[in-house]
Design a protein around this motif. Structure first.
Motif, PDB file in Angstrom:
ATOM      1  N   VAL A  10       0.859  -1.191   0.000  1.00 10.35           N
ATOM      2  CA  VAL A  10       0.000   0.000   0.000  1.00 10.35           C
ATOM      3  C   VAL A  10       0.891   1.235   0.000  1.00 10.35           C
ATOM      4  N   ASN A  11       0.476   2.240  -0.713  1.00  7.63           N
ATOM      5  CA  ASN A  11       1.272   3.459  -0.867  1.00  7.63           C
ATOM      6  C   ASN A  11       0.944   4.486   0.208  1.00  7.63           C
ATOM      7  N   VAL A  12       1.197   4.070   1.452  1.00 13.29           N
ATOM      8  CA  VAL A  12       1.087   4.957   2.617  1.00 13.29           C
ATOM      9  C   VAL A  12       2.172   4.535   3.600  1.00 13.29           C
ATOM     10  N   PRO A  13       2.575   5.416   4.502  1.00 10.14           N
ATOM     11  CA  PRO A  13       3.555   5.048   5.524  1.00 10.14           C
ATOM     12  C   PRO A  13       3.038   3.920   6.416  1.00 10.14           C
ATOM     13  N   VAL A  14       3.962   3.178   7.020  1.00  7.97           N
ATOM     14  CA  VAL A  14       3.581   2.042   7.858  1.00  7.97           C
ATOM     15  C   VAL A  14       2.657   2.462   8.994  1.00  7.97           C
ATOM     16  N   THR A  15       2.878   3.604   9.601  1.00  8.13           N
ATOM     17  CA  THR A  15       2.019   4.049  10.703  1.00  8.13           C
ATOM     18  C   THR A  15       0.585   4.267  10.227  1.00  8.13           C
ATOM     19  N   THR A  16       0.420   4.829   9.045  1.00  6.14           N
ATOM     20  CA  THR A  16      -0.921   5.060   8.497  1.00  6.14           C
ATOM     21  C   THR A  16      -1.638   3.737   8.241  1.00  6.14           C
ATOM     22  N   ALA A  17      -0.935   2.788   7.609  1.00  3.74           N
ATOM     23  CA  ALA A  17      -1.545   1.480   7.319  1.00  3.74           C
ATOM     24  C   ALA A  17      -1.922   0.759   8.614  1.00  3.74           C
ATOM     25  N   TYR A  18      -0.995   0.729   9.554  1.00  3.37           N
ATOM     26  CA  TYR A  18      -1.244   0.049  10.826  1.00  3.37           C
ATOM     27  C   TYR A  18      -2.404   0.698  11.577  1.00  3.37           C
ATOM     28  N   ASN A  19      -2.375   2.022  11.690  1.00  2.43           N
ATOM     29  CA  ASN A  19      -3.422   2.720  12.431  1.00  2.43           C
ATOM     30  C   ASN A  19      -4.799   2.434  11.843  1.00  2.43           C
ATOM     31  N   GLN A  20      -4.898   2.442  10.502  1.00  2.00           N
ATOM     32  CA  GLN A  20      -6.195   2.178   9.891  1.00  2.00           C
ATOM     33  C   GLN A  20      -6.646   0.747  10.190  1.00  2.00           C
ATOM     34  N   TRP A  21      -5.723  -0.197  10.175  1.00  2.00           N
ATOM     35  CA  TRP A  21      -6.099  -1.588  10.443  1.00  2.00           C
ATOM     36  C   TRP A  21      -6.641  -1.753  11.856  1.00  2.00           C
ATOM     37  N   THR A  22      -6.227  -0.919  12.794  1.00  2.00           N
ATOM     38  CA  THR A  22      -6.730  -1.029  14.163  1.00  2.00           C
ATOM     39  C   THR A  22      -8.135  -0.455  14.319  1.00  2.00           C
ATOM     40  N   GLN A  23      -8.695   0.084  13.258  1.00  2.00           N
ATOM     41  CA  GLN A  23     -10.062   0.613  13.288  1.00  2.00           C
ATOM     42  C   GLN A  23     -11.019  -0.512  12.897  1.00  2.00           C
ATOM     43  N   PHE A  24     -11.139  -1.501  13.783  1.00  2.54           N
ATOM     44  CA  PHE A  24     -11.849  -2.739  13.503  1.00  2.54           C
ATOM     45  C   PHE A  24     -13.290  -2.523  13.072  1.00  2.54           C
ATOM     46  N   GLU A  25     -13.939  -1.514  13.628  1.00  2.00           N
ATOM     47  CA  GLU A  25     -15.344  -1.293  13.311  1.00  2.00           C
ATOM     48  C   GLU A  25     -15.543  -0.822  11.877  1.00  2.00           C
ATOM     49  N   GLU A  26     -14.458  -0.497  11.175  1.00  7.60           N
ATOM     50  CA  GLU A  26     -14.548  -0.131   9.759  1.00  7.60           C
ATOM     51  C   GLU A  26     -14.283  -1.315   8.825  1.00  7.60           C
ATOM     52  N   PHE A  27     -14.004  -2.496   9.378  1.00  5.50           N
ATOM     53  CA  PHE A  27     -13.746  -3.672   8.543  1.00  5.50           C
ATOM     54  C   PHE A  27     -14.859  -3.960   7.534  1.00  5.50           C
ATOM     55  N   PRO A  28     -16.147  -3.774   7.885  1.00  5.42           N
ATOM     56  CA  PRO A  28     -17.183  -4.055   6.888  1.00  5.42           C
ATOM     57  C   PRO A  28     -17.053  -3.206   5.615  1.00  5.42           C
ATOM     58  N   SER A  29     -16.349  -2.090   5.686  1.00  2.00           N
ATOM     59  CA  SER A  29     -16.216  -1.243   4.493  1.00  2.00           C
ATOM     60  C   SER A  29     -15.245  -1.824   3.462  1.00  2.00           C
ATOM     61  N   PHE A  30     -14.440  -2.817   3.847  1.00  2.60           N
ATOM     62  CA  PHE A  30     -13.543  -3.425   2.862  1.00  2.60           C
ATOM     63  C   PHE A  30     -13.474  -4.948   2.938  1.00  2.60           C
ATOM     64  N   MET A  31     -14.086  -5.575   3.925  1.00  2.00           N
ATOM     65  CA  MET A  31     -14.062  -7.035   4.037  1.00  2.00           C
ATOM     66  C   MET A  31     -15.400  -7.617   3.601  1.00  2.00           C
ATOM     67  N   GLU A  32     -15.368  -8.385   2.530  1.00  2.00           N
ATOM     68  CA  GLU A  32     -16.567  -9.015   1.998  1.00  2.00           C
ATOM     69  C   GLU A  32     -17.174  -9.959   3.024  1.00  2.00           C
ATOM     70  N   GLY A  33     -18.468  -9.862   3.201  1.00  2.00           N
ATOM     71  CA  GLY A  33     -19.177 -10.754   4.108  1.00  2.00           C
ATOM     72  C   GLY A  33     -19.209 -10.288   5.549  1.00  2.00           C
ATOM     73  N   VAL A  34     -18.311  -9.393   5.933  1.00  2.00           N
ATOM     74  CA  VAL A  34     -18.302  -8.900   7.308  1.00  2.00           C
ATOM     75  C   VAL A  34     -19.394  -7.840   7.445  1.00  2.00           C
ATOM     76  N   LYS A  35     -20.319  -8.096   8.330  1.00  2.00           N
ATOM     77  CA  LYS A  35     -21.453  -7.187   8.536  1.00  2.00           C
ATOM     78  C   LYS A  35     -21.198  -6.194   9.663  1.00  2.00           C
ATOM     79  N   GLU A  36     -20.484  -6.665  10.705  1.00  2.00           N
ATOM     80  CA  GLU A  36     -20.243  -5.800  11.867  1.00  2.00           C
ATOM     81  C   GLU A  36     -19.042  -6.335  12.645  1.00  2.00           C
ATOM     82  N   VAL A  37     -18.216  -5.417  13.131  1.00  2.00           N
ATOM     83  CA  VAL A  37     -17.184  -5.737  14.107  1.00  2.00           C
ATOM     84  C   VAL A  37     -17.326  -4.690  15.209  1.00  2.00           C
ATOM     85  N   ARG A  38     -17.543  -5.174  16.410  1.00  2.00           N
ATOM     86  CA  ARG A  38     -17.693  -4.274  17.551  1.00  2.00           C
ATOM     87  C   ARG A  38     -16.515  -4.504  18.497  1.00  2.00           C
ATOM     88  N   GLN A  39     -15.806  -3.431  18.817  1.00  2.00           N
ATOM     89  CA  GLN A  39     -14.709  -3.535  19.767  1.00  2.00           C
ATOM     90  C   GLN A  39     -15.294  -3.438  21.166  1.00  2.00           C
TER      91      GLN A  39
END
Length: 148
Positions: A10-39
């Motif tokens: 991905v064409n972003v710095p490692v901190t940006t990629a990592y930080n976005q991945w920790t936003q679990f409740e946004e997984f449904p916006s890019f993971m097929e079949g995932v309806k909800e992730v609640r932290q």
């Protein structure tokens, strides 16, 4: 147990990629079949997804979290699964994201899907959508930088 491994740059710095991945409740916006992730708290998540045409729910525990390096989890209920996501800076503006995911396919459809590689294609597509999301935004929507 079935295993999928997939990597993307991905064409972003490692901190940006990592930080976005920790936003679990946004997984449904890019993971097929995932309806909800609640932290639930810093180390526990509740998932709702459609798998093989069936609604499934499970809980997961984050077992390791090293900011800008890796995040690992394991299911504590539902279908057994576990995995790790690793973040490797290639240069200041490019990051390699590697996902390794293990699970126990249940039922005919899941077993056939694992045999013909549909699960691997799904993870690859999810990573493509993650790349599109983070590159389009250019910045993360939040971050959780705690260590586990």
């Amino acid at each position: 147990m079935a295993t999928v491994e997939s990597t993307i740059e991905v064409n972003v710095p490692v901190t940006t990629a990592y930080n976005q991945w920790t936003q679990f409740e946004e997984f449904p916006s890019f993971m097929e079949g995932v309806k909800e992730v609640r932290q639930v708290d810093n180390t526990h998540l509740h998932w709702v997804a459609e798998v093989g045409g069936e609604r499934e729910e499970w809980d997961a525990e984050i077992t390791e979290q090293q900011p800008d390096e890796r995040l690992a989890w394991r299911a504590t209920s539902g279908t057994p699964n576990s995995g790790i996501v690793e973040f490797d800076p290639i240069d200041p503006d490019t990051t390699r994201v590697k996902v390794r995911f293990k699970w126990e396919p249940e039922g005919f459809m899941e077993k056939v899907g694992a045999m013909v590689g549909s699960d691997e294609r799904r993870v690859e597509s999810d990573l493509e959508r993650f790349r599109e999301l983070i590159e389009r935004r250019g910045v993360e929507t939040g971050a959780w930088r705690g260590k586990v």
